[in-house]
Design an enzyme around this catalytic site. Structure first.
Site, short mmCIF file in Angstrom:
data_model
loop_
_atom_site.label_atom_id
_atom_site.label_comp_id
_atom_site.label_asym_id
_atom_site.label_seq_id
_atom_site.Cartn_x
_atom_site.Cartn_y
_atom_site.Cartn_z
N THR A 157 4.61 -8.90 15.13
CA THR A 157 3.65 -9.53 14.45
C THR A 157 2.49 -8.49 14.11
O THR A 157 2.49 -7.49 14.86
CB THR A 157 3.01 -10.40 15.46
OG1 THR A 157 3.64 -11.37 15.96
CG2 THR A 157 1.40 -11.28 14.97
N ASP B 223 0.89 -6.76 5.26
CA ASP B 223 0.61 -8.17 5.73
C ASP B 223 1.42 -9.09 6.02
O ASP B 223 1.36 -9.97 7.18
CB ASP B 223 -0.42 -8.60 4.56
CG ASP B 223 -1.80 -7.77 4.31
OD1 ASP B 223 -1.87 -6.99 5.38
OD2 ASP B 223 -2.38 -7.99 3.26
N THR C 190 0.74 -1.32 0.01
CA THR C 190 -0.04 0.03 0.12
C THR C 190 0.74 1.18 -0.09
O THR C 190 0.55 2.29 -0.84
CB THR C 190 -0.85 0.03 1.39
OG1 THR C 190 -1.68 -1.11 1.31
CG2 THR C 190 -1.79 1.09 1.16
N ASP D 187 1.80 -7.16 -4.16
CA ASP D 187 1.09 -7.11 -2.79
C ASP D 187 1.78 -8.13 -1.75
O ASP D 187 2.05 -9.20 -2.52
CB ASP D 187 -0.56 -7.42 -2.91
CG ASP D 187 -1.26 -7.34 -1.62
OD1 ASP D 187 -1.85 -6.57 -1.65
OD2 ASP D 187 -0.92 -8.20 -0.61
N SER D 188 2.01 -7.82 -0.63
CA SER D 188 3.05 -8.72 0.23
C SER D 188 2.32 -10.07 0.39
O SER D 188 3.02 -11.09 0.78
CB SER D 188 3.34 -8.12 1.41
OG SER D 188 2.38 -8.06 2.41
N1 ASP Z 1 -2.21 -6.00 1.18
C1 ASP Z 1 -1.03 -5.05 1.40
C2 ASP Z 1 0.24 -5.92 1.44
O1 ASP Z 1 0.38 -6.55 2.28
C3 ASP Z 1 -1.48 -4.16 2.72
C4 ASP Z 1 -0.45 -3.39 2.96
O2 ASP Z 1 0.57 -2.91 2.19
O3 ASP Z 1 -0.30 -2.81 4.07
O4 ASP Z 1 0.88 -5.57 0.51
#
Ligand code: ASP
Length: 344
Positions: free
Chosen positions: A167, A92, A15, A59-60
């Site tokens: 975490t 994530d 994000t 996206d992670s």
């Molecule tokens: N779904 C996103 C990710 O982990 C959430 C974030 O970036 O905080 O890539």
């Protein structure tokens, strides 16, 4: 000549690096070459920032061992050119990647600071700017020409935490990460408060060693009341399986049913590494404290002590990748390698 610290900012995705396409409303990755144009505040920092991005930012949730290596290779390949690294990563799975990176770099002598955000950098109420600016400041922090932080940290919402102690605990709050078993390394208020005595220091002047082999033939199983014998046996029956992390109750307790202990014992005899971590957010495994964990200790289950599940997974993949005998792996697993667990 500009002698201020040189920092490499690595964008993996998530994000933090997204901006809204105002026509479609969808979030799309932002061009990091234009970072300084989009965040002019960065020019006020007393450091020289270079940027590099994954070819395809992700996206992670799509992180895997291949991409851990891609990230590790970027840092290892430029290790001598920079004084510190900031990794932008989706929140994530940030704790998993950051834990893995902590095991990749043995005898680290420079900061590797992970950060991300809950809201995209272009959002009016974004937490991305503060997280990014302070993560860069921390990566550039030096005392007598030497970096203050020499470990893998995770900076989020005014705190630098030891990455392999973290975490993700909240999908809504800006304070998304927790380190229940280890205090914050740095707190950001009006000033940066460095908690010197909690920082990880490698003894002597040892050369950095880069490790890349993670063996992912493992599984995580969470204990729950009513766990089904046949289903568990079928998951554990794969000959590919090299390691299992069991998330147990409280201080490391499981059911004492005979079938369960027999399955675990047989797997250990076959050479499978079985690690006991608690499903509690804080505290430690203490096998033998209750009757319900005495047998686990006797049959050779490895104690994860107060390790997080994220760091337990990274450590298990890392040590399995080192091709050790089960006996040696158990001894090393129960020893803190990067400050990820307590000593005793
Ligand atoms: N779904 C996103 C990710 O982990 C959430 C974030 O970036 O905080 O890539």
């Amino acid at each position: 000549m500009n002698t201020s610290p040189k920092i490499l900012l690595v964008y993996t995705g998530g994000t933090i690096g997204m901006i809204k396409n105002f026509e479609t409303g969808a979030l799309i990755p932002f061009n990091f070459d234009e970072l300084l144009l989009k965040i002019p505040e960065l020019k006020q920092l007393d450091c020289q920032i270079s940027t590099i991005s994954f070819d395809k930012p992700i996206d992670s949730s799509d992180m895997d061992v291949v991409r851990w290596k891609e990230l590790g290779d970027i840092i290892n390949g430029t290790y001598d050119m920079y004084d510190g690294f900031v990794v932008l990563h989706g929140s994530d799975t940030m704790s998993y990647t950051a834990s893995a990176v902590s095991f990749m770099f043995e005898n680290l002598s420079k900061p590797i600071i992970f950060t991300g955000s809950q809201l995209p950098i272009g959002d009016l109420r974004t937490d991305a700017k503060e997280n990014l600016i302070t993560a860069l400041q921390i990566a550039a922090l030096q005392e007598k020409g030497m970096p203050v932080v020499t470990e893998v940290g995770l900076y989020f919402e005014y705190k630098l935490l030891r990455a392999n102690r973290t975490t993700k605990v909240n999908a809504e709050h800006f304070e998304a990460f927790q380190s229940s078993n280890y205090p914050a390394l740095i707190e950001s208020g009006v000033h940066l408060k460095v908690n010197e005595s909690y920082l990880y220091k490698v003894e002597g002047n040892q050369k950095m060693i880069y490790h890349t082999h993670f063996d992912n033939r493992i599984v995580i199983v969470k204990m729950f009341p009513g766990i089904n014998e046949n289903i568990l046996k079928s998951i554990f029956s794969s000959d590919l399986l090299k390691g299992i992390i069991i998330e147990t109750y409280g201080a490391g307790n499981t059911t004492t049913q005979k079938w369960f202990l027999e399955v675990i014992s047989d797997l250990i005899k076959k050479g499978v590494a079985i690690v006991n971590v608690t499903q509690c957010i804080g505290g430690s495994v203490d096998m033998g404290k209750y009757d319900t964990s005495v047998s686990l200790k006797e049959i050779g289950v490895i104690s994860g002590k107060d390790i997080t599940t994220e760091a337990a997974l990274a450590k298990l993949m890392y040590l399995l990748g080192e091709n050790l005998s089960l006996k040696v792996l158990k001894t090393i697993y129960e020893t803190p390698l990067r400050g990820e667990m307590l000593e005793n």
